[in-house]
Design a protein around this motif. Sequence first.
Motif, PDB file in Angstrom:
ATOM      1  N   ASP A   1       0.816  -1.224   0.000  1.00 30.89           N
ATOM      2  CA  ASP A   1       0.000   0.000   0.000  1.00 30.89           C
ATOM      3  C   ASP A   1       0.844   1.266   0.000  1.00 30.89           C
ATOM      4  O   ASP A   1       0.308   2.363  -0.085  1.00 30.89           O
ATOM      5  N   LEU A   2       2.159   1.142   0.082  1.00 28.73           N
ATOM      6  CA  LEU A   2       2.986   2.345   0.111  1.00 28.73           C
ATOM      7  C   LEU A   2       3.048   2.956  -1.294  1.00 28.73           C
ATOM      8  O   LEU A   2       2.971   2.234  -2.296  1.00 28.73           O
ATOM      9  N   PRO A   3       3.183   4.284  -1.378  1.00 27.32           N
ATOM     10  CA  PRO A   3       3.078   4.943  -2.692  1.00 27.32           C
ATOM     11  C   PRO A   3       3.984   4.324  -3.758  1.00 27.32           C
ATOM     12  O   PRO A   3       3.546   4.100  -4.884  1.00 27.32           O
ATOM     13  N   GLY A   4       5.222   4.031  -3.417  1.00 27.49           N
ATOM     14  CA  GLY A   4       6.151   3.509  -4.414  1.00 27.49           C
ATOM     15  C   GLY A   4       5.865   2.071  -4.808  1.00 27.49           C
ATOM     16  O   GLY A   4       6.304   1.599  -5.856  1.00 27.49           O
ATOM     17  N   GLU A   5       5.145   1.342  -3.957  1.00 22.70           N
ATOM     18  CA  GLU A   5       4.892  -0.082  -4.193  1.00 22.70           C
ATOM     19  C   GLU A   5       3.581  -0.335  -4.919  1.00 22.70           C
ATOM     20  O   GLU A   5       3.315  -1.448  -5.354  1.00 22.70           O
ATOM     21  N   ARG A   6       2.753   0.666  -5.000  1.00 23.89           N
ATOM     22  CA  ARG A   6       1.477   0.470  -5.697  1.00 23.89           C
ATOM     23  C   ARG A   6       1.729   0.271  -7.185  1.00 23.89           C
ATOM     24  O   ARG A   6       2.761   0.692  -7.713  1.00 23.89           O
ATOM     25  N   LEU A   7       0.779  -0.367  -7.852  1.00 25.99           N
ATOM     26  CA  LEU A   7       0.949  -0.655  -9.272  1.00 25.99           C
ATOM     27  C   LEU A   7       0.336   0.464 -10.108  1.00 25.99           C
ATOM     28  O   LEU A   7      -0.769   0.931  -9.807  1.00 25.99           O
ATOM     29  N   VAL A   8       1.049   0.873 -11.110  1.00 24.84           N
ATOM     30  CA  VAL A   8       0.559   1.944 -11.989  1.00 24.84           C
ATOM     31  C   VAL A   8      -0.688   1.442 -12.712  1.00 24.84           C
ATOM     32  O   VAL A   8      -0.709   0.331 -13.246  1.00 24.84           O
ATOM     33  N   ALA A   9      -1.741   2.252 -12.699  1.00 27.16           N
ATOM     34  CA  ALA A   9      -2.994   1.877 -13.365  1.00 27.16           C
ATOM     35  C   ALA A   9      -3.401   2.995 -14.313  1.00 27.16           C
ATOM     36  O   ALA A   9      -3.210   4.175 -14.007  1.00 27.16           O
ATOM     37  N   ALA A  10      -3.945   2.623 -15.447  1.00 27.75           N
ATOM     38  CA  ALA A  10      -4.367   3.643 -16.420  1.00 27.75           C
ATOM     39  C   ALA A  10      -5.532   4.434 -15.842  1.00 27.75           C
ATOM     40  O   ALA A  10      -6.396   3.867 -15.177  1.00 27.75           O
ATOM     41  N   PRO A  11      -5.569   5.736 -16.073  1.00 26.71           N
ATOM     42  CA  PRO A  11      -6.677   6.540 -15.551  1.00 26.71           C
ATOM     43  C   PRO A  11      -7.947   6.285 -16.346  1.00 26.71           C
ATOM     44  O   PRO A  11      -7.891   5.751 -17.460  1.00 26.71           O
ATOM     45  N   GLY A  12      -9.085   6.645 -15.770  1.00 23.93           N
ATOM     46  CA  GLY A  12     -10.353   6.475 -16.467  1.00 23.93           C
ATOM     47  C   GLY A  12     -10.368   7.242 -17.768  1.00 23.93           C
ATOM     48  O   GLY A  12     -10.896   6.789 -18.781  1.00 23.93           O
ATOM     49  N   GLU A  13      -9.787   8.437 -17.739  1.00 21.95           N
ATOM     50  CA  GLU A  13      -9.781   9.285 -18.928  1.00 21.95           C
ATOM     51  C   GLU A  13      -8.335   9.429 -19.388  1.00 21.95           C
ATOM     52  O   GLU A  13      -7.506  10.003 -18.686  1.00 21.95           O
ATOM     53  N   VAL A  14      -8.031   8.855 -20.549  1.00 24.06           N
ATOM     54  CA  VAL A  14      -6.656   8.940 -21.076  1.00 24.06           C
ATOM     55  C   VAL A  14      -6.497  10.287 -21.775  1.00 24.06           C
ATOM     56  O   VAL A  14      -7.329  10.681 -22.592  1.00 24.06           O
ATOM     57  N   LEU A  15      -5.445  11.003 -21.414  1.00 26.08           N
ATOM     58  CA  LEU A  15      -5.250  12.348 -21.952  1.00 26.08           C
ATOM     59  C   LEU A  15      -4.595  12.299 -23.328  1.00 26.08           C
ATOM     60  O   LEU A  15      -3.760  11.433 -23.597  1.00 26.08           O
ATOM     61  N   SER A  16      -4.941  13.270 -24.143  1.00 26.78           N
ATOM     62  CA  SER A  16      -4.222  13.470 -25.402  1.00 26.78           C
ATOM     63  C   SER A  16      -3.069  14.425 -25.094  1.00 26.78           C
ATOM     64  O   SER A  16      -3.079  15.112 -24.064  1.00 26.78           O
ATOM     65  N   PRO A  17      -2.062  14.509 -25.972  1.00 25.13           N
ATOM     66  CA  PRO A  17      -0.969  15.462 -25.741  1.00 25.13           C
ATOM     67  C   PRO A  17      -1.491  16.894 -25.576  1.00 25.13           C
ATOM     68  O   PRO A  17      -0.977  17.651 -24.756  1.00 25.13           O
ATOM     69  N   GLY A  18      -2.517  17.245 -26.352  1.00 26.09           N
ATOM     70  CA  GLY A  18      -3.068  18.595 -26.251  1.00 26.09           C
ATOM     71  C   GLY A  18      -3.662  18.876 -24.884  1.00 26.09           C
ATOM     72  O   GLY A  18      -3.435  19.933 -24.291  1.00 26.09           O
ATOM     73  N   GLU A  19      -4.428  17.897 -24.367  1.00 26.72           N
ATOM     74  CA  GLU A  19      -5.029  18.074 -23.038  1.00 26.72           C
ATOM     75  C   GLU A  19      -3.956  18.147 -21.960  1.00 26.72           C
ATOM     76  O   GLU A  19      -4.050  18.941 -21.014  1.00 26.72           O
ATOM     77  N   LEU A  20      -2.935  17.310 -22.118  1.00 22.42           N
ATOM     78  CA  LEU A  20      -1.853  17.324 -21.131  1.00 22.42           C
ATOM     79  C   LEU A  20      -1.151  18.675 -21.146  1.00 22.42           C
ATOM     80  O   LEU A  20      -0.805  19.221 -20.088  1.00 22.42           O
ATOM     81  N   ALA A  21      -0.979  19.252 -22.344  1.00 24.21           N
ATOM     82  CA  ALA A  21      -0.347  20.573 -22.443  1.00 24.21           C
ATOM     83  C   ALA A  21      -1.200  21.604 -21.701  1.00 24.21           C
ATOM     84  O   ALA A  21      -0.674  22.417 -20.925  1.00 24.21           O
ATOM     85  N   LEU A  22      -2.525  21.546 -21.885  1.00 22.02           N
ATOM     86  CA  LEU A  22      -3.408  22.517 -21.224  1.00 22.02           C
ATOM     87  C   LEU A  22      -3.377  22.342 -19.706  1.00 22.02           C
ATOM     88  O   LEU A  22      -3.351  23.314 -18.947  1.00 22.02           O
ATOM     89  N   ARG A  23      -3.376  21.097 -19.254  1.00 16.79           N
ATOM     90  CA  ARG A  23      -3.330  20.849 -17.806  1.00 16.79           C
ATOM     91  C   ARG A  23      -1.998  21.316 -17.220  1.00 16.79           C
ATOM     92  O   ARG A  23      -1.935  21.832 -16.100  1.00 16.79           O
ATOM     93  N   THR A  24      -0.934  21.101 -17.984  1.00 18.93           N
ATOM     94  CA  THR A  24       0.377  21.555 -17.520  1.00 18.93           C
ATOM     95  C   THR A  24       0.400  23.078 -17.437  1.00 18.93           C
ATOM     96  O   THR A  24       0.930  23.654 -16.480  1.00 18.93           O
ATOM     97  N   ASN A  25      -0.200  23.724 -18.424  1.00 24.83           N
ATOM     98  CA  ASN A  25      -0.261  25.191 -18.405  1.00 24.83           C
ATOM     99  C   ASN A  25      -1.073  25.694 -17.215  1.00 24.83           C
ATOM    100  O   ASN A  25      -0.736  26.714 -16.614  1.00 24.83           O
ATOM    101  N   LEU A  26      -2.151  24.982 -16.899  1.00 26.02           N
ATOM    102  CA  LEU A  26      -2.935  25.367 -15.722  1.00 26.02           C
ATOM    103  C   LEU A  26      -2.067  25.284 -14.471  1.00 26.02           C
ATOM    104  O   LEU A  26      -2.086  26.181 -13.623  1.00 26.02           O
TER     105      LEU A  26
END
Lengths: 289, 401
Positions: free
Chosen positions: B128-153
């Motif tokens: 259950d520790l943060p580093g030991e948890r398994l990476v899981a895909a998010p419900g909503e997969v971002l496009s590069p454009g959306e990721l750019a906008l979120r990064t800008n935010l």
Amino acid sequence: MDRLGNRFDLLVVDEAHHFGCGLRDEALEMSIAAARLGLTATPPCDAAVAERLVELVGPTAYELTIGDLAGTFLSGFDIVTLHLDLTAAERQAYEGWMTTFRTVHAQFRHVAPGASWEDFARTAARTIEGRRALDALRRARKLVTFTEAKREMLRVLLHRHRDARLLIFTADNESAYSIAREHLVMPFTCDIGRGEREEVLVRFREGTLRALVSARVLNEGIDVPDADVAIIMGGALGQREHVQRVGRLLRPLEGKRALVYELVSRQTTEVRLARRRRAGLAPRGAAAV
Amino acid sequence: MLPEALLPCSIQGNVVLPHFLAEHDHVWLRVLLEEYARFVGRRQRELDEHLRQPLPCASPAVKRRIAIHVLTRHWGSRRAATIPPRRARAAVFAEAARSQEKPAAVVASVAAALGVTAAELTDALFADLPGERLVAAPGEVLSPGELALRTNLAIAQGFLFRSTAVVIDMEGNARAVVRHAKLRGLICAVVPREGERRAALEISGPYALFRRTLVYGRALSEILPLLAWCHRFRLQADCVVRGQQLMLGLASGDPIFPGRAPRLYDSKLEERFARDFRRVAPDWDVIREPEAVQAGGTLIFPDFALRHRADGRRWLVEIVGFWTRDYVERKLALLRVAGLRDLVLCIDESRNCADGSLPSSSRIILFRRRVDAAAVLRLIERESAGAEPERRGGGVPRRTG
């Protein structure tokens, strides 16, 4: 505080060393309390921070060190410093990283002889060479805090003090988990939930857990019952951290004498850091104002 | 919130200019998203370690770190453990304290008692520790454009986090901004603009009255996602960056992720009016919740602004639900104080909560169940032309119910 600041005439500032150097200061400024009492086991060494603390809380009214109190209000203690060698491979890696760092740092010192460490870090972060230098220093420091020799010595000490209540302090969480896995010592870190941590302290007091390993969480603010042996594998925060860690052991009990093992990697930056951090434990006599 | 050292910007005079991600960053953002996808099902610490290395394509170091910061918060993780980790820890470490056996023997005996294998118990110990948890895909997969906008935010909020006060000139969604300010204990003042009837909002906290403080930075930065849903906004913030007091400017059209859409209408009634008015008046823009208006020491939040696209005429509309004669009289007095002649009050004639008829006013439209958009338009046109207003049921508001 902006909603409470006008409601109290007396302000008690526990762990006052957290103030005087940043955003938290404004919390004290938002209080109208004219009477203020600051408490700390580790007053700030930096003159500017100490001066700011005088503005925020007031001048030092009474001062004692842990060394002055040991044997009376706190239990007596002994510190055993063990100097340990790096393996050949560790030495090679350490010297390589330190050379990378020293080259860039020396160039900076040549250009800006009076600059502070913060100035260097800020400047270094802007170039690839600078970032490499900072990364090399981070790796070198990380290596010396958890070497082969220290691991081996830990094994010996755990065996020697198998009947003691024991605290192990590491420089980072990763080392703490490594020890937890290898020696089956309960980790006490920020990743463990608050409820479980409280339960762990109860079980430590009852004796169903005999050792805890922690990087930062045990440093201060937590009353650890009945611990009498500490093993300091490495630290990252200097004198304040060291004093607070030793302080975890000093709850007085009849006939108790606490024992602190400090593991230091020979011929590394740790030697100087260890010498400096021990200064905070030296007795300096009571001074009432 | 991003640390100051991670905020990409340049400084010109006393103005700080954020360096936002743009379309040319999409190439390495796509690679970064693929790296995350490759690590699904693996330990978080493996991904963290991998991301400390440069990407297989060129990418700016600072912006990459911000994008990783944003992605790490967006990406999910899951725990993979046969038994609850807390239970595993309680059993293993207690047994280790009690037993004189070697660690492997302790784990084996506890595993047998819990009915799992030693490997499963070891895996569960810190699952259950943060580093030991398994990476899981998010419900909503971002496009590069959306990721750019979120990064800008994240970048823009990083600057606002270091701000002492903001002045916002906005149109639409004003009520949500003021509501947020109130909830966070901030002070919201209306600043008149010379030569303009529209006022701006100055938002800061009480302690800012005494000194320049960054203590309200987090609350101020939370305003930004709300502003993104305004019809139009212009924000100026006093920031402390690199030890200097600088001015930050943000405005509609900046490439910033808008956050979750606020609920546009409080009721079906308002939604229906907006739809009806757009139909009967295609030359007019309908703006929901325009700017707040200062009137007699209080703020009025009109429900709509109606703006003629060609000649720029602008009217405000407020739909009143439950009312009393006193309430309407006070409201009209406030509007007079504010010199607000171009505001139409739409009053539900069936929701009079006390005795007494409506006071006389040329800018009241009565309605039952549905605001007559055509009547509002006629009132505006006649008032604009200086003609007598139309009143439903005659020149005086009709009292019913």
